[in-house]
Design an enzyme around this catalytic site. Sequence first.
Site, short mmCIF file in Angstrom:
data_model
loop_
_atom_site.label_atom_id
_atom_site.label_comp_id
_atom_site.label_asym_id
_atom_site.label_seq_id
_atom_site.Cartn_x
_atom_site.Cartn_y
_atom_site.Cartn_z
N SER A 120 0.83 -1.21 0.00
CA SER A 120 0.00 0.00 0.00
C SER A 120 0.85 1.25 0.00
O SER A 120 0.37 2.32 -0.35
CB SER A 120 -0.86 0.07 1.27
OG SER A 120 -1.64 -1.06 1.42
N HIS A 141 -0.76 -2.40 -7.31
CA HIS A 141 -1.55 -2.05 -6.13
C HIS A 141 -3.03 -2.16 -6.44
O HIS A 141 -3.61 -1.29 -7.09
CB HIS A 141 -1.17 -0.63 -5.69
CG HIS A 141 -1.84 -0.19 -4.43
ND1 HIS A 141 -2.07 1.13 -4.12
CD2 HIS A 141 -2.34 -0.90 -3.39
CE1 HIS A 141 -2.68 1.21 -2.95
NE2 HIS A 141 -2.86 -0.01 -2.50
N ASN A 191 -3.20 6.47 -2.02
CA ASN A 191 -3.11 6.49 -0.55
C ASN A 191 -2.49 7.77 -0.01
O ASN A 191 -2.77 8.16 1.12
CB ASN A 191 -2.34 5.26 -0.05
CG ASN A 191 -3.23 4.04 -0.07
OD1 ASN A 191 -4.45 4.16 -0.01
ND2 ASN A 191 -2.64 2.86 -0.18
P1 NAD Z 1 -4.13 -9.76 5.52
O1 NAD Z 1 -3.59 -9.69 6.90
O2 NAD Z 1 -5.60 -9.88 5.31
O3 NAD Z 1 -3.44 -11.00 4.74
C1 NAD Z 1 -2.06 -11.24 4.72
C2 NAD Z 1 -1.85 -12.71 4.51
O4 NAD Z 1 -0.46 -12.93 4.28
C3 NAD Z 1 -2.26 -13.58 5.73
O5 NAD Z 1 -3.10 -14.62 5.29
C4 NAD Z 1 -0.93 -14.09 6.26
O6 NAD Z 1 -1.02 -15.40 6.80
C5 NAD Z 1 -0.07 -14.10 4.99
N1 NAD Z 1 1.36 -14.02 5.24
C6 NAD Z 1 2.02 -13.25 6.14
N2 NAD Z 1 3.34 -13.46 6.04
C7 NAD Z 1 3.52 -14.39 5.05
C8 NAD Z 1 4.65 -15.01 4.48
N3 NAD Z 1 5.89 -14.74 4.92
N4 NAD Z 1 4.46 -15.92 3.48
C9 NAD Z 1 3.20 -16.21 3.04
N5 NAD Z 1 2.08 -15.65 3.55
C10 NAD Z 1 2.26 -14.74 4.54
O7 NAD Z 1 -3.53 -8.48 4.76
P2 NAD Z 1 -4.13 -7.71 3.48
O8 NAD Z 1 -5.08 -6.67 3.94
O9 NAD Z 1 -4.55 -8.73 2.46
O10 NAD Z 1 -2.82 -6.93 2.98
C11 NAD Z 1 -1.81 -7.57 2.24
C12 NAD Z 1 -1.01 -6.52 1.51
O11 NAD Z 1 -1.89 -5.78 0.65
C13 NAD Z 1 -0.33 -5.49 2.41
O12 NAD Z 1 0.89 -5.12 1.84
C14 NAD Z 1 -1.33 -4.33 2.41
O13 NAD Z 1 -0.71 -3.10 2.71
C15 NAD Z 1 -1.79 -4.40 0.96
N6 NAD Z 1 -3.09 -3.77 0.67
C16 NAD Z 1 -4.14 -3.90 1.55
C17 NAD Z 1 -5.36 -3.32 1.23
C18 NAD Z 1 -6.56 -3.45 2.16
O14 NAD Z 1 -7.55 -2.71 1.97
N7 NAD Z 1 -6.56 -4.37 3.11
C19 NAD Z 1 -5.52 -2.62 0.02
C20 NAD Z 1 -4.43 -2.55 -0.88
C21 NAD Z 1 -3.22 -3.13 -0.53
#
Ligand code: NAD
Length: 286
Positions: A120, A141, A191
Amino acid sequence: MTEISTIGVIGAGTMGNGIAQVCAAAGYPVVLQDLSEEALTLACQTMESSLARQIRKGTLTAAQAAETVARITTTTSLDPMADSDIVIEAIVERLEVKSTIIGKLDAICPATTVFASNTSSISLTQLAAASAHPGRVIGMHFFNPVPVMQLVEIIRALQTTDEVAEAVTALTVAIGKTPRVSKDSYGFIVNRLLAPQINEAINCVAEGLATPDDIDSMMKLGANHPMGPLALGDLIGLDVVLNIMETLYHGFDDPKYRPSPLLKQMVHAGYLGRKTGRGFREYPAA
Ligand code: NAD
């Protein structure tokens, strides 16, 4: 030209399962990896309910949904990433964890594999520096919820090659999304504009200027936003909003991005928004 016909997704959480679903729905075989079988089972359930919703709305047939599910394989091992033309990473928003994964993938994948991060706000240039082939690293993204949101912000690290940027732009169109390219900078474009607005709305709550409902409805009625900033913060996750604000604050070294003290308190209390059932509103379990 880099050809992309197979896709790996690392991290099966909120974003990863959505990314796997849209790629599979567009006809790509997808390998979805996470640390535990539990995370993968939950991801499959989430994808199946999302597809069922689309069937109910009439935007997908039951046969297309079944084909989508059949194109996704799940694993707890990183090894199958060796067969992916692109690996899209959607794991926790921490530079050192993402950099470690890039190092591991370097050892597993051919030098031609593209590494895309769904970060993000983390600097793509710093992430690219973690690879022995930095030209292959790029930001892809997606926005939440992935099956619904149209934009994919494509972020070019200083090192990203033109060939990789072109391939990822073409892939974004092929999966039915709209690409827009930005140079690398903290928070990129969306963002950098959005998180400070949510942060400032939280400052307004902390100052007692108006209720969260009133602040949200003012932005809907006065600025024509489809959703108010506090409702949006609850949807994104207040921990994610805090992470973005801290990246902007420390990255630009500029006090105008100071995270709201109330935002920090909400995160410390575990009031993260929809995902924990409480943020600026309450969300009883469905
Ligand atoms: P989340 O916590 O819902 O999911 C993350 C997943 O990654 C979990 O299932 C976890 O078990 C897994 N994980 C963690 N470390 C790992 C590893 N070393 N190897 C494999 N799997 C691993 O998080 P999210 O909201 O899906 O966010 C993920 C990414 O996307 C982040 O970088 C976040 O900033 C970005 N993002 C999030 C959003 C949002 O609205 N939530 C929007 C755009 C981007």
